[in-house]
Scaffold this motif. Sequence first.
Motif, PDB file in Angstrom:
ATOM      1  N   ASP A  75       0.852  -1.192   0.000  1.00 47.88           N
ATOM      2  CA  ASP A  75       0.000   0.000   0.000  1.00 47.88           C
ATOM      3  C   ASP A  75       0.895   1.252   0.000  1.00 47.88           C
ATOM      4  N   MET A  76       0.261   2.428  -0.031  1.00 42.57           N
ATOM      5  CA  MET A  76       1.016   3.684  -0.164  1.00 42.57           C
ATOM      6  C   MET A  76       2.007   3.881   0.983  1.00 42.57           C
ATOM      7  N   ASP A  77       1.580   3.561   2.200  1.00 40.60           N
ATOM      8  CA  ASP A  77       2.467   3.741   3.353  1.00 40.60           C
ATOM      9  C   ASP A  77       3.681   2.821   3.267  1.00 40.60           C
ATOM     10  N   GLN A  78       3.415   1.574   2.860  1.00 38.78           N
ATOM     11  CA  GLN A  78       4.519   0.614   2.742  1.00 38.78           C
ATOM     12  C   GLN A  78       5.474   1.031   1.617  1.00 38.78           C
ATOM     13  N   GLN A  79       4.905   1.594   0.542  1.00 42.20           N
ATOM     14  CA  GLN A  79       5.762   2.081  -0.543  1.00 42.20           C
ATOM     15  C   GLN A  79       6.626   3.250  -0.067  1.00 42.20           C
ATOM     16  N   ALA A  80       6.024   4.140   0.722  1.00 39.86           N
ATOM     17  CA  ALA A  80       6.790   5.281   1.242  1.00 39.86           C
ATOM     18  C   ALA A  80       7.929   4.798   2.141  1.00 39.86           C
ATOM     19  N   GLU A  81       7.633   3.778   2.927  1.00 38.60           N
ATOM     20  CA  GLU A  81       8.653   3.218   3.815  1.00 38.60           C
ATOM     21  C   GLU A  81       9.821   2.641   2.998  1.00 38.60           C
ATOM     22  N   LEU A  82       9.452   1.899   1.951  1.00 33.12           N
ATOM     23  CA  LEU A  82      10.469   1.304   1.086  1.00 33.12           C
ATOM     24  C   LEU A  82      11.285   2.398   0.377  1.00 33.12           C
ATOM     25  N   ARG A  83      10.592   3.459  -0.043  1.00 35.34           N
ATOM     26  CA  ARG A  83      11.268   4.575  -0.705  1.00 35.34           C
ATOM     27  C   ARG A  83      12.260   5.232   0.250  1.00 35.34           C
ATOM     28  N   ASN A  84      11.828   5.493   1.492  1.00 32.96           N
ATOM     29  CA  ASN A  84      12.726   6.120   2.471  1.00 32.96           C
ATOM     30  C   ASN A  84      13.941   5.247   2.755  1.00 32.96           C
ATOM     31  N   LEU A  85      13.718   3.943   2.753  1.00 34.06           N
ATOM     32  CA  LEU A  85      14.780   3.007   3.096  1.00 34.06           C
ATOM     33  C   LEU A  85      15.799   2.864   1.957  1.00 34.06           C
ATOM     34  N   HIS A  86      15.322   2.806   0.713  1.00 30.88           N
ATOM     35  CA  HIS A  86      16.185   2.373  -0.385  1.00 30.88           C
ATOM     36  C   HIS A  86      16.582   3.458  -1.388  1.00 30.88           C
ATOM     37  N   ILE A  87      15.793   4.548  -1.488  1.00 29.99           N
ATOM     38  CA  ILE A  87      15.964   5.460  -2.613  1.00 29.99           C
ATOM     39  C   ILE A  87      16.492   6.815  -2.163  1.00 29.99           C
ATOM     40  N   GLY A  88      17.532   7.295  -2.844  1.00 36.43           N
ATOM     41  CA  GLY A  88      17.982   8.670  -2.673  1.00 36.43           C
ATOM     42  C   GLY A  88      17.780   9.412  -3.979  1.00 36.43           C
ATOM     43  N   PHE A  89      17.184  10.601  -3.920  1.00 36.67           N
ATOM     44  CA  PHE A  89      16.914  11.375  -5.137  1.00 36.67           C
ATOM     45  C   PHE A  89      17.859  12.565  -5.254  1.00 36.67           C
ATOM     46  N   ILE A  90      18.320  12.809  -6.477  1.00 37.34           N
ATOM     47  CA  ILE A  90      19.082  14.030  -6.767  1.00 37.34           C
ATOM     48  C   ILE A  90      18.483  14.644  -8.021  1.00 37.34           C
ATOM     49  N   PHE A  91      18.103  15.924  -7.927  1.00 39.84           N
ATOM     50  CA  PHE A  91      17.389  16.586  -9.020  1.00 39.84           C
ATOM     51  C   PHE A  91      18.255  17.678  -9.644  1.00 39.84           C
ATOM     52  N   GLN A  92      17.797  18.105 -10.828  1.00 38.36           N
ATOM     53  CA  GLN A  92      18.454  19.222 -11.509  1.00 38.36           C
ATOM     54  C   GLN A  92      18.398  20.493 -10.654  1.00 38.36           C
ATOM     55  N   SER A  93      17.193  20.793 -10.151  1.00 34.37           N
ATOM     56  CA  SER A  93      17.036  21.915  -9.212  1.00 34.37           C
ATOM     57  C   SER A  93      17.245  21.288  -7.840  1.00 34.37           C
ATOM     58  N   PHE A  94      18.104  21.848  -7.038  1.00 35.37           N
ATOM     59  CA  PHE A  94      18.638  21.128  -5.890  1.00 35.37           C
ATOM     60  C   PHE A  94      17.563  20.824  -4.837  1.00 35.37           C
ATOM     61  N   ASN A  95      16.472  21.612  -4.865  1.00 33.39           N
ATOM     62  CA  ASN A  95      15.347  21.392  -3.943  1.00 33.39           C
ATOM     63  C   ASN A  95      15.761  21.473  -2.478  1.00 33.39           C
ATOM     64  N   LEU A  96      16.669  22.407  -2.186  1.00 25.87           N
ATOM     65  CA  LEU A  96      17.023  22.652  -0.784  1.00 25.87           C
ATOM     66  C   LEU A  96      16.066  23.690  -0.214  1.00 25.87           C
ATOM     67  N   ILE A  97      15.897  23.683   1.109  1.00 24.32           N
ATOM     68  CA  ILE A  97      15.000  24.637   1.769  1.00 24.32           C
ATOM     69  C   ILE A  97      15.842  25.812   2.247  1.00 24.32           C
ATOM     70  N   ASP A  98      15.573  27.009   1.690  1.00 24.14           N
ATOM     71  CA  ASP A  98      16.407  28.191   1.930  1.00 24.14           C
ATOM     72  C   ASP A  98      16.451  28.602   3.396  1.00 24.14           C
ATOM     73  N   GLU A  99      15.340  28.349   4.118  1.00 26.19           N
ATOM     74  CA  GLU A  99      15.258  28.812   5.510  1.00 26.19           C
ATOM     75  C   GLU A  99      16.070  27.930   6.459  1.00 26.19           C
ATOM     76  N   LEU A 100      16.414  26.724   6.020  1.00 30.00           N
ATOM     77  CA  LEU A 100      17.133  25.797   6.900  1.00 30.00           C
ATOM     78  C   LEU A 100      18.625  25.827   6.613  1.00 30.00           C
ATOM     79  N   SER A 101      19.422  25.585   7.658  1.00 31.26           N
ATOM     80  CA  SER A 101      20.867  25.444   7.464  1.00 31.26           C
ATOM     81  C   SER A 101      21.153  24.217   6.605  1.00 31.26           C
TER      82      SER A 101
END
Length: 236
Positions: A75-101
């Motif tokens: 299900d969606m929750d189990q997929q999210a868990e698997l994604r968090n465990l196994h997948i790292g994403f790197i994008f063209q636009s860095f998608n960093l949060i400006d307000e955070l260090s």
Amino acid sequence: NTLISLKNIAKVYRSQNVETYALKNIDLEINQGDYICISGPSGCGKSTLLSLLGLLDSPTEGQYFIKNVDTNTLDMDQQAELRNLHIGFIFQSFNLIDELSVFDNVALPLTYREPAMSQADIQSAVKHALDEVEMGHRAQHKPNQLSGGQQQRIAIARALAGKPSILLVDEPTGNLDSKNGDAVMDLLDALNQKGTTICMVTHDLRYAGRATTQLKLLDGEIISYSQARQDTHTEN
Ligand code: ADP
Ligand code: ADP
């Protein structure tokens, strides 16, 4: 050592009465330590394939196994868990949060892990990931105080901090000048040499050549697959 296996995958988009096969007949195995480059013209299905691999979207047909787990059965929750465990994403636009260090940007995904990580474990994982990209000295900076190349290295650290099984990388140098682009690609090469599995989309042929496996898509199908360093070559 098979990490990912796609069996006869298709992805169909339907709008009004029009069906678009964004992907069809996709069979692919990714082994631990592989460095795969996906290329092909705009609209050939590269983004769709990365989205499926990242469990951001589901196939219309076929099966997707990660470490022998059939992702169709989750299900969606189990997929999210698997994604968090196994997948790292790197994008063209860095998608960093400006307000955070820098530190907090890298830590953020770890705070969503199940089971929860201790503060001490998060701190040491972030420190280690920043050291790996040689940005430990910038931990307290904000993203907008860094160059594009440095921001992409922070984004890579964020992906690495969770110790993913595979990095999914989409046009990592698209927003960088050639000097910063070269540095980011050198870093990805070094990570692969140390064992990180990488699946990358790039238009840039200078960088594509560094991958060990070249996969070319056209109109949603794999038209060529070649493994450079293993010295095998097939085309169909
Ligand atoms: P690429 O990344 O290689 O440019 P995409 O994977 O984005 O290709 O797209 C593959 C095909 O699927 C294209 O024909 C595109 O127009 C279509 N497509 C992608 N996403 C959608 C969507 N959400 N709805 C309808 N068609 C889509
Ligand atoms: P790129 O090739 O640079 O990755 P795309 O043109 O493939 O960019 O578009 C990026 C995203 O936009 C795709 O992943 C898809 O979700 C969406 N997209 C692409 N084509 C369509 C379309 N025809 N209709 C709706 N969404 C689309």
